[in-house]
Every structure is written in C-alpha cells, then in structure tokens.
Design an enzyme around this catalytic site. Sequence first.
Site: not given
Length: 221
Positions: A65-67
């Site tokens: 997942l993106d940060m």
Amino acid sequence: MSTRDNFIYRPPQEPLSIVYEDDDLVVIDKPAGLLSVPGRLPEHHDSAYYRVLAQYPNAKITHRLDMATSGILMFAKHRDAEVAVSKMFQARIVRKNYIALVQGKLQAEGSVDVPLITDWENRPRQMVHFELGKPAKTLYEALSYNEFEDITRVLLTPITGRSHQLRVHMQYIGHPITGDQFYHPEYQKTPLKRMALHASYLAFKQPLSGLDVEIQGNLPF
C-alpha cells in the site's frame, strides 16, 4: 516544487493491529503514514514489513500500500505461502475494495479504464498515457455526498493493480482523493490530516488450506 522536497518521515508509533492470521498468512491494518516496505535511506527503514519481521522472522511481503494509504496489508509467513499468494494476485482472483473521500459530487457508479505509466521526471508520480501506458481499470460506486464539504464517499474496486492507480484514476475523472499530496491541487484543504484512502476489504481462497477468507477492516474515516 515537489511535495516531497521537504519530506520528513515520521511514521506512527502505535503497535501493529493484526486483523487475520493463520499458519501461512498474517494480515495487518496498516496505519496511514507508515511505509509498507523499508525505503532506501536508513531513516526510512521503519515500515510495516520491518515491524512484522520482528514477530515473524521468515515473513515475506505479498503486496503493498502507498505510505499515505491505510488498511489491509497481507504478509506470507514463509516462502511457500509467498509463492502461492503471488500466483493468486497475478491471476487476479483476490477481491479488494477501498473506501475513499473524493472531491466533488461523483455520479452513482461507473468505471475508469485508462492506461498508466510512471511520470519519470516526477517520480513516484504516475500519469495517464494512452500510447505507452499499461492497462488499468477501476470500478467506483458513490456511497454518500457531503454537500457542505463537497466531498463524496466512494467505494473503489481495482481490477488491475498499477502503482497509484486509484489516485490517478480519480484525478482523471475530476474527483481527486482529498488530502492527496500528489494528485489533489488543493490537498491541504481536507477534513482529515491525511489522504482519505483506505484498503477496507480483502477476500480470497487461502491457496494452501483452501479455506475461504474474507477480511473487513475498520474504517478510520
């Protein structure tokens, strides 16, 4: 100026929340602001994967997942599980849903089917490119509209899994995700102190045990 020119990594420090576990897999609820895997710099070493390794030394990452995105993130406990889960994701038989808050009043439901490619001059940004981009498709369904804030709560279902896909696709149709520092022109005007994108649902047949697994995470917004 890039939104990351003055970026200082300050990941949240609360303990990881495990939402599912069996002999082969462990699934956490990743908080927004925590990297999925370690970054290149020593100060970016802290990550969901690093923290999972502290409890499961043989753990392997299965997806990311993106940060800035929170929600359901799965790890394999051993190599055989990693291989099996990788094949499962490649076959696109994992059902994933996200909840987002997007700018403006979104129509009831629809799809975005436009190809994406890395914007090399502005990495890690992605962009729509009809000639060179890779196929990318997202389904969306509007759930509710807040007229006061001009924000729609939307259910997003990625059919493909391109980097930043949901974020770019929502921007492409004129409804960027609130708080998105890459793709919302006024990202600071948000009811939250974060990007409003959450991986809320994951369902699959456990590839080693054959059991049906369905995980519904808690919504932070």
